[in-house]
Design a protein around this motif. Structure first.
Motif, short mmCIF file in Angstrom:
data_model
loop_
_atom_site.label_atom_id
_atom_site.label_comp_id
_atom_site.label_asym_id
_atom_site.label_seq_id
_atom_site.Cartn_x
_atom_site.Cartn_y
_atom_site.Cartn_z
N TYR A 1 0.80 -1.13 -0.28
CA TYR A 1 0.05 -0.08 0.09
C TYR A 1 0.75 1.37 -0.10
O TYR A 1 0.64 2.29 -0.63
N PHE A 2 2.02 1.04 0.59
CA PHE A 2 2.77 2.26 0.63
C PHE A 2 3.37 2.85 -0.69
O PHE A 2 3.40 3.64 -1.06
N ARG A 3 3.71 1.52 -1.34
CA ARG A 3 4.12 1.64 -2.84
C ARG A 3 3.12 2.20 -3.66
O ARG A 3 3.45 3.32 -4.52
N ALA A 4 1.85 1.72 -3.33
CA ALA A 4 0.79 2.29 -4.33
C ALA A 4 0.64 3.79 -3.98
O ALA A 4 0.46 4.44 -4.92
N GLY A 5 0.75 4.06 -2.82
CA GLY A 5 0.52 5.49 -2.28
C GLY A 5 1.47 6.30 -2.93
O GLY A 5 1.11 7.57 -3.41
N VAL A 6 2.75 6.06 -2.82
CA VAL A 6 3.76 6.89 -3.46
C VAL A 6 3.43 6.97 -4.98
O VAL A 6 3.84 8.10 -5.53
N GLY A 7 3.04 5.98 -5.68
CA GLY A 7 2.55 6.26 -7.06
C GLY A 7 1.56 7.04 -7.13
O GLY A 7 1.86 8.16 -8.05
N VAL A 8 0.50 7.26 -6.42
CA VAL A 8 -0.51 8.03 -6.58
C VAL A 8 0.18 9.48 -6.38
O VAL A 8 -0.24 10.45 -7.09
N ALA A 9 0.73 9.53 -5.20
CA ALA A 9 1.28 10.92 -4.92
C ALA A 9 2.01 11.44 -6.19
O ALA A 9 1.92 12.82 -6.20
N LEU A 10 2.99 10.77 -6.45
CA LEU A 10 3.76 10.97 -7.78
C LEU A 10 3.05 11.53 -8.88
O LEU A 10 3.11 12.75 -9.32
N ILE A 11 1.93 10.96 -9.14
CA ILE A 11 1.03 11.56 -10.23
C ILE A 11 0.52 12.77 -9.98
O ILE A 11 0.31 13.92 -10.65
N ALA A 12 -0.16 13.07 -8.61
CA ALA A 12 -0.65 13.94 -8.25
C ALA A 12 0.29 15.39 -8.38
O ALA A 12 0.07 16.56 -8.73
N LEU A 13 1.58 15.04 -7.93
CA LEU A 13 2.68 15.90 -7.97
C LEU A 13 2.81 16.31 -9.37
O LEU A 13 2.95 17.68 -9.70
N LEU A 14 2.91 15.35 -10.40
CA LEU A 14 3.41 15.71 -11.60
C LEU A 14 2.10 16.57 -12.34
O LEU A 14 2.28 17.22 -13.43
N ALA A 15 1.11 16.29 -11.83
CA ALA A 15 -0.37 17.09 -12.58
C ALA A 15 -0.36 18.53 -12.08
O ALA A 15 -1.08 19.44 -12.54
N LEU A 16 0.52 19.01 -10.94
CA LEU A 16 0.23 20.12 -10.38
C LEU A 16 0.89 21.44 -11.65
O LEU A 16 1.76 20.82 -12.50
N PRO A 17 0.20 22.32 -11.70
CA PRO A 17 0.48 23.33 -13.20
C PRO A 17 2.27 23.56 -13.17
O PRO A 17 2.57 23.64 -14.12
N VAL A 18 2.43 23.78 -12.06
CA VAL A 18 3.98 24.30 -11.87
C VAL A 18 5.05 23.02 -12.61
O VAL A 18 5.82 23.45 -13.41
N TRP A 19 4.63 21.99 -12.01
CA TRP A 19 5.63 20.66 -12.53
C TRP A 19 5.08 20.49 -14.27
O TRP A 19 5.90 20.15 -14.76
N ARG A 20 3.92 20.40 -14.44
CA ARG A 20 3.47 20.30 -15.60
C ARG A 20 4.35 21.44 -16.67
O ARG A 20 4.67 21.01 -17.84
#
Lengths: 199, 201
Positions: free
Chosen positions: B19-38
């Motif tokens: 679950y930790f792994r999956a959580g990191v994955g989801v967090a990574l997507i959320a981070l990449l979706a932020l306008p500043v990172w995009r």
């Protein structure tokens, strides 16, 4: 057995998706896509007010009844827009004088807000552009410029020297005012061939 | 110093937990979706194709290894079906037209953010442990050669293939892709010659 069926099903659907994604392996670039689409589905043009190199107002709709060639330029452009201008210059030399202005008209539209009417006039003079059949124009409102660029499918991006990079081509508008063909501006023979077929 | 080491060790151990792994994955997507990172990662072709997209796939991989790892086992014999899905979707996003679409239209950007983790990362994540050494070798060698070919094509292309990127960005991407291929090849050869031979999972 289940494994084999799954694999075959995936192969078929995968190839199908890629087939659709490339319009039957015809286009892989956005530029290719816009050229293919415009031939299949011609578009009417927005009634955007333009100002030409004399400062006179006009619209693209004014040219209905005549073949219209449109290209997008900006006057500070170093290489690409010179080549675009030369193509139109070639057209004005090859087409019989009687047809210019009546059956063939050309418009070079600048998308650079810095271009003034006198910039447009200078650009026109470089290529002997007579305003009665070849207008160099600008769009006053930025919203309407966006609309025009979007209809024609032009993407403008800044380059690292303070100028612009843009997808360049000659756009053909038919007598009813529909954009229905986009052709490489280089070499000019391609534009001329397409034009001759429409006269 | 001690505290930092303990922290990193804890994080390393936590990765064992799915679950930790999956959580990191989801967090990574959320981070990449932020306008500043995009904005940052889509500003150049290199960033877009060699950083953002692989990171999205990695996020999917983590999610796949995290929570889906035994799902679809009956359908995913030897990992080949999962691999096929990943390959086709990868080919799709390598077509310049669709990369341009993701940059010009919000709909396609959203589709990109969903399909790359879900249809490339997740299938790869759940298929890799099931794949035989031979299949894995095929994947490694094909990935390397594909990257070299793409890199070369982008360097040699006579025209701009993306409406949203400049020619020099295109070239820079081509060279970088070939370098990345070289790096992967070196790593793979290192694993082959010096790594331990054991079947995962």
């Amino acid at each position: 057995m289940r494994g084999a069926i799954t694999i075959v099903a995936l192969l078929i659907s995968g190839v199908g998706v890629l087939w659709a994604a490339t319009d039957g392996v015809q286009v892989i670039t956005a530029e290719g896509a816009r050229r293919l689409t415009i031939e299949e589905k011609p578009k009417p043009l927005p009634a955007v007010p333009l100002t030409d190199q004399r400062g006179e107002a006009f619209r693209l709709q004014d040219f209905e009844g005549s073949n219209l060639l449109v290209e997008f330029i900006y006057t500070r452009c170093v290489t690409l827009c010179t080549s675009l201008g030369e193509t139109f210059e070639q057209v004005s030399r090859e087409i019989p004088r009687g047809a210019l202005g009546s059956r063939v008209n050309m418009v070079s539209i600048s998308f650079d807000p810095r271009d003034t009417t006198s910039d447009l006039k200078d650009y026109g003079e470089r290529f002997d552009a007579a305003p009665d059949y070849w207008r160099i124009a600008r769009v006053e409102s930025s919203d309407e410029l966006e609309q025009l660029l979007e209809t024609f499918g032009i993407t403008v991006i800044p380059d690292q020297w303070g100028n612009f990079e843009h997808n360049a081509a000659v756009h053909f508008v038919d007598r009813k005012g529909y954009l229905n063909k986009i052709v490489d501006h280089d070499p000019p023979t391609r534009t001329l061939e397409t034009l001759w077929k429409r006269l | 110093m001690e505290a930092t080491m303990t922290f990193f060790r804890r994080v390393h151990l936590s990765f064992e937990h799915p679950y930790f792994r999956a959580g990191v994955g989801v967090a990574l997507i959320a981070l990449l979706a932020l306008p500043v990172w995009r904005g940052l990662l889509e500003s150049s072709l290199i960033n877009h194709m060699l950083v953002q997209i692989p990171l999205l796939a990695l996020a999917g991989w983590l999610i796949g290894r995290g929570i889906f790892s035994s799902r679809f086992a009956k359908w995913n014999e030897r990992g080949i079906p999962g691999l096929l899905i990943a390959v086709f979707v990868m080919l799709f996003w390598m077509i310049p037209r669709w990369l341009d679409a993701a940059l010009s239209e919000p709909l396609w950007e959203a589709i990109k953010f969903i399909t790359i983790p879900l249809l490339i990362g997740v299938p790869l994540g759940i298929s890799w442990p099931r794949m035989s050494p031979f299949s894995r070798a095929v994947v490694w060698s094909n990935a390397i050669s594909m990257l070299i070919v793409i890199g070369w094509l982008y360097v040699a292309a006579p025209v701009r293939v993306c409406n949203n990127y400049l020619v020099n960005q295109q070239e820079a991407f081509g060279f970088t892709a070939m370098l990345v291929a070289l790096a992967i090849a070196v790593y793979w050869i290192g694993v082959l010659f010096f790594g331990k031979w054991e079947k995962a999972e």
